[in-house]
Design a protein around this motif. Sequence first.
Motif, PDB file in Angstrom:
ATOM      1  N   MET A  37       1.110  -1.428  -0.008  1.00 40.96           N
ATOM      2  CA  MET A  37      -0.100   0.091   0.097  1.00 40.96           C
ATOM      3  C   MET A  37       0.596   1.006  -0.339  1.00 40.96           C
ATOM      4  SD  MET A  37      -3.142  -0.941  -0.322  1.00 40.96           S
ATOM      5  CE  MET A  37      -4.069  -0.078   0.225  1.00 40.96           C
ATOM      6  N   ARG A  38       2.189   1.403   0.183  1.00 45.99           N
ATOM      7  CA  ARG A  38       2.717   2.498   0.520  1.00 45.99           C
ATOM      8  C   ARG A  38       2.718   3.194  -1.390  1.00 45.99           C
ATOM      9  NH1 ARG A  38       6.665   4.370   3.675  1.00 45.99           N
ATOM     10  NH2 ARG A  38       6.549   2.230   4.462  1.00 45.99           N
ATOM     11  N   ASP A  39       2.905   2.377  -2.339  1.00 46.78           N
ATOM     12  CA  ASP A  39       2.481   3.628  -3.167  1.00 46.78           C
ATOM     13  C   ASP A  39       1.781   4.214  -3.381  1.00 46.78           C
ATOM     14  OD1 ASP A  39       5.614   2.975  -3.867  1.00 46.78           O
ATOM     15  OD2 ASP A  39       5.626   1.658  -5.211  1.00 46.78           O
ATOM     16  N   VAL A  40       0.692   3.694  -2.655  1.00 45.33           N
ATOM     17  CA  VAL A  40      -0.686   4.594  -3.055  1.00 45.33           C
ATOM     18  C   VAL A  40      -1.652   4.935  -1.810  1.00 45.33           C
ATOM     19  CG1 VAL A  40      -1.413   2.768  -4.989  1.00 45.33           C
ATOM     20  CG2 VAL A  40      -2.050   1.630  -2.618  1.00 45.33           C
ATOM     21  N   THR A  41      -1.067   5.378  -1.358  1.00 44.88           N
ATOM     22  CA  THR A  41      -1.062   5.928   0.176  1.00 44.88           C
ATOM     23  C   THR A  41      -0.443   7.092   0.370  1.00 44.88           C
ATOM     24  OG1 THR A  41      -0.890   3.927   1.447  1.00 44.88           O
ATOM     25  CG2 THR A  41      -0.638   6.336   2.681  1.00 44.88           C
ATOM     26  N   TRP A  42      -1.989   8.053   0.126  1.00 43.19           N
ATOM     27  CA  TRP A  42      -1.626   9.725  -0.052  1.00 43.19           C
ATOM     28  C   TRP A  42      -1.729  10.084   0.948  1.00 43.19           C
ATOM     29  CZ3 TRP A  42      -5.206  12.095  -4.957  1.00 43.19           C
ATOM     30  CH2 TRP A  42      -5.152  10.357  -5.751  1.00 43.19           C
ATOM     31  N   VAL A  43      -0.864  11.571   1.541  1.00 46.08           N
ATOM     32  CA  VAL A  43      -0.612  11.895   3.052  1.00 46.08           C
ATOM     33  C   VAL A  43      -1.192  13.659   2.134  1.00 46.08           C
ATOM     34  CG1 VAL A  43      -0.310  12.379   4.990  1.00 46.08           C
ATOM     35  CG2 VAL A  43       0.339  10.133   4.202  1.00 46.08           C
ATOM     36  N   ARG A  44      -1.871  14.481   2.724  1.00 48.66           N
ATOM     37  CA  ARG A  44      -2.292  15.522   2.734  1.00 48.66           C
ATOM     38  C   ARG A  44      -1.745  16.273   4.179  1.00 48.66           C
ATOM     39  NH1 ARG A  44      -7.247  16.693  -1.426  1.00 48.66           N
ATOM     40  NH2 ARG A  44      -8.069  15.760   0.422  1.00 48.66           N
ATOM     41  N   VAL A  45      -0.894  16.909   4.063  1.00 53.33           N
ATOM     42  CA  VAL A  45      -1.031  18.178   4.750  1.00 53.33           C
ATOM     43  C   VAL A  45      -1.664  19.833   3.986  1.00 53.33           C
ATOM     44  CG1 VAL A  45       0.567  19.972   6.616  1.00 53.33           C
ATOM     45  CG2 VAL A  45       1.322  17.416   5.868  1.00 53.33           C
ATOM     46  N   LEU A  46      -2.777  19.809   4.790  1.00 52.28           N
ATOM     47  CA  LEU A  46      -3.883  21.491   4.380  1.00 52.28           C
ATOM     48  C   LEU A  46      -3.182  22.362   5.818  1.00 52.28           C
ATOM     49  CD1 LEU A  46      -6.670  19.156   3.856  1.00 52.28           C
ATOM     50  CD2 LEU A  46      -5.056  19.850   2.062  1.00 52.28           C
ATOM     51  N   GLU A  47      -2.922  22.897   5.280  1.00 54.89           N
ATOM     52  CA  GLU A  47      -3.275  24.303   6.495  1.00 54.89           C
ATOM     53  C   GLU A  47      -4.036  25.400   6.385  1.00 54.89           C
ATOM     54  OE1 GLU A  47       1.999  25.505   6.968  1.00 54.89           O
ATOM     55  OE2 GLU A  47       1.285  26.036   4.586  1.00 54.89           O
ATOM     56  N   VAL A  48      -4.380  25.308   7.401  1.00 57.74           N
ATOM     57  CA  VAL A  48      -5.642  26.454   7.723  1.00 57.74           C
ATOM     58  C   VAL A  48      -5.042  27.760   8.482  1.00 57.74           C
ATOM     59  CG1 VAL A  48      -8.007  26.823   9.426  1.00 57.74           C
ATOM     60  CG2 VAL A  48      -7.127  24.914   8.783  1.00 57.74           C
ATOM     61  N   LYS A  49      -5.297  28.609   7.912  1.00 58.01           N
ATOM     62  CA  LYS A  49      -4.813  30.301   7.968  1.00 58.01           C
ATOM     63  C   LYS A  49      -5.133  30.377   9.758  1.00 58.01           C
ATOM     64  CE  LYS A  49      -5.653  33.192   3.672  1.00 58.01           C
ATOM     65  NZ  LYS A  49      -4.638  32.716   3.589  1.00 58.01           N
ATOM     66  N   SER A  50      -4.216  31.374  10.273  1.00 54.72           N
ATOM     67  CA  SER A  50      -4.046  31.735  11.778  1.00 54.72           C
ATOM     68  C   SER A  50      -5.533  32.764  12.287  1.00 54.72           C
ATOM     69  CB  SER A  50      -2.560  31.999  12.372  1.00 54.72           C
ATOM     70  OG  SER A  50      -2.606  32.225  12.906  1.00 54.72           O
ATOM     71  N   GLY A  51      -5.613  31.721  13.568  1.00 55.93           N
ATOM     72  CA  GLY A  51      -7.449  32.331  13.833  1.00 55.93           C
ATOM     73  C   GLY A  51      -8.508  32.283  13.158  1.00 55.93           C
ATOM     74  N   GLN A  52      -8.572  30.971  12.150  1.00 56.20           N
ATOM     75  CA  GLN A  52      -9.745  30.597  11.501  1.00 56.20           C
ATOM     76  C   GLN A  52     -10.366  29.835  11.971  1.00 56.20           C
ATOM     77  OE1 GLN A  52      -9.572  31.009   7.198  1.00 56.20           O
ATOM     78  NE2 GLN A  52      -9.703  33.445   7.552  1.00 56.20           N
ATOM     79  N   TRP A  53      -9.041  29.053  13.027  1.00 51.16           N
ATOM     80  CA  TRP A  53      -8.962  27.551  13.701  1.00 51.16           C
ATOM     81  C   TRP A  53      -9.913  27.654  15.284  1.00 51.16           C
ATOM     82  CZ3 TRP A  53      -6.572  22.914  12.085  1.00 51.16           C
ATOM     83  CH2 TRP A  53      -6.201  21.949  12.824  1.00 51.16           C
ATOM     84  N   ALA A  54     -10.723  27.431  15.601  1.00 49.55           N
ATOM     85  CA  ALA A  54     -10.899  27.717  17.171  1.00 49.55           C
ATOM     86  C   ALA A  54     -11.441  26.040  17.406  1.00 49.55           C
ATOM     87  CB  ALA A  54     -12.515  28.395  17.170  1.00 49.55           C
TER      88      ALA A  54
END
Length: 74
Positions: A37-54
Amino acid sequence: MPLVDIQVIEGVFDESQKQDMIRRITDAMVAVEGSAMRDVTWVRVLEVKSGQWAIGGNPLTSQAVRQMAAAEVS
């Protein structure tokens, strides 16, 4: 094919740390599902703007997260 999203507050982690997250999460998925499964494992890092996470209705900033991390190390 697994897709793992990691959501973080923008400006808290540098590129090296984000790459480390991706590598470790991929390794964890492979440990569960097998090496094929290594070659088909997708990982994404999604950044949320500072102050828009509560939490509990209170906006969380990148500065606040860095302060929490620094306090934990002390």
